[in-house]
Design a protein around this motif. Sequence first.
Motif, short mmCIF file in Angstrom:
data_model
loop_
_atom_site.label_atom_id
_atom_site.label_comp_id
_atom_site.label_asym_id
_atom_site.label_seq_id
_atom_site.Cartn_x
_atom_site.Cartn_y
_atom_site.Cartn_z
N TYR A 123 30.19 25.94 43.23
CA TYR A 123 29.65 27.10 43.10
C TYR A 123 29.85 28.13 44.27
CZ TYR A 123 27.01 25.53 39.17
OH TYR A 123 26.71 24.76 37.98
N VAL A 124 30.11 29.48 44.09
CA VAL A 124 30.41 30.43 44.95
C VAL A 124 30.03 31.76 44.54
CG1 VAL A 124 32.45 29.43 46.12
CG2 VAL A 124 32.90 31.08 44.11
N LYS A 125 29.79 32.70 45.43
CA LYS A 125 29.36 34.01 45.16
C LYS A 125 30.51 34.96 44.59
CE LYS A 125 30.54 36.38 49.09
NZ LYS A 125 31.29 37.59 49.01
N LEU A 126 30.50 35.68 43.53
CA LEU A 126 31.33 36.67 43.04
C LEU A 126 30.80 37.77 42.62
CD1 LEU A 126 34.12 34.44 41.54
CD2 LEU A 126 34.54 35.64 43.71
N GLY A 127 31.45 38.83 42.35
CA GLY A 127 31.09 40.02 41.61
C GLY A 127 31.61 39.82 40.37
N VAL A 128 31.07 40.74 39.29
CA VAL A 128 31.33 40.35 37.98
C VAL A 128 32.94 40.47 37.68
CG1 VAL A 128 30.84 42.84 37.29
CG2 VAL A 128 30.60 40.81 35.55
N ALA A 129 33.35 41.63 38.11
CA ALA A 129 34.83 41.80 37.79
C ALA A 129 35.84 40.61 38.22
CB ALA A 129 35.35 43.00 38.46
N GLU A 130 35.34 40.29 39.64
CA GLU A 130 36.24 39.12 40.18
C GLU A 130 36.12 37.54 39.38
OE1 GLU A 130 35.69 42.10 42.99
OE2 GLU A 130 34.19 41.10 41.73
N ALA A 131 34.81 37.48 38.95
CA ALA A 131 34.40 36.36 38.23
C ALA A 131 35.09 36.49 37.07
CB ALA A 131 32.82 36.12 37.91
N VAL A 132 35.34 37.46 36.40
CA VAL A 132 35.98 37.69 34.88
C VAL A 132 37.11 36.94 35.35
CG1 VAL A 132 36.57 39.08 33.00
CG2 VAL A 132 34.15 38.98 33.82
N GLN A 133 37.75 37.90 36.24
CA GLN A 133 39.49 37.99 36.41
C GLN A 133 39.54 36.27 36.94
OE1 GLN A 133 41.87 39.80 36.05
NE2 GLN A 133 43.06 37.87 36.61
#
Length: 245
Positions: free
Chosen positions: A214-224
Motif C-alpha cells: 500500500y502507498v498514499k495517492l490522490g484520487v486522480a493519480e490512483a485512477v490513472q
Amino acid sequence: MSLEETSAPPEPPPPEPPPPRSSISAQRLAAQLLDEQDRVYLEALRDAGLLAELDAEELLRVASEVEETDAERRRVDLLELYFDAAGDEEAARRRRSADRFFVQRVGDPATAAGLVERLAALTPELEGVVLERIGGGDGPLVVRSGESFSAVLDDYEEETDTDQIDLRELERRREDVPMVTVRGLVRALNVLLDKQGVRERLVSLRGDADREVYVKLGVAEAVQLARSGYLEDVEAEDVMELGGW
C-alpha cells in the motif's frame, strides 16, 4: 504614455543547469540494467508523486541490486530496495513516511491490533487510533480515532485475490483477537482520513503472491495507475471504494 510603454518587459527565467556528467552516466547504466517495463513502472509512480528520492544515483543502486524474476515480484523488489534505502534507517523512515509505504508478507506473524498500530503510524492526521468492538463481544468491529469511527467491513464472503492476506488463520489461536484482512483495515482508515478532510488515501499497488503493498495517492493519480494496471483494483469504482473517496 501608457503603462505598457513605460514598463520594462519581464526578464526570462534563467535556464536550468544541465545535469552533472555523473548523473547522466548513472542514468545510462541504470537504463541498461532495467528493462522497459521496469522503467515505465517507476516513471509512472514518480509521475503520481511517489519515489521523490529516486534520483539517477539511487536508481542505479536499485537497478544494480534487484534480481531477475517474474514481473510482479520484480516490481515489489524494486520498491522494497528503494524504501530500505541501502540500510540507512533515517532515509528509510523518511521515504516510508513520505509515501506511506506499507508491505505485509503472507505468513508473517501478525495480529489485527499490531497491523492497526503499523498503519496508524503512517496516518499522523489520525490521533489515538485503536481497534475495538461496539456493544460487546458480538458488536461490529471498528477502527476509532477520537470521536470518529469506521466499521471494518467483513471481507470473508468475498472472493479474495491471491495476494490478499486473510488473517483468520494467523489469529485463530486466540479467540479474543479480531479476525480481519489488511484491506479491511485500510478501508476503515481511509474513511477516517476522509472525515479529517485528507484527500490522499492508502491504495493497494499490485503485489505478488507473497506481499501486499500500500502507498498514499490522490484520487486522480490512483485512477490513472489503476488504468495502467499498476494497482490491485483495476476498476475506478473499486479504487474509489477502497480509498473512501
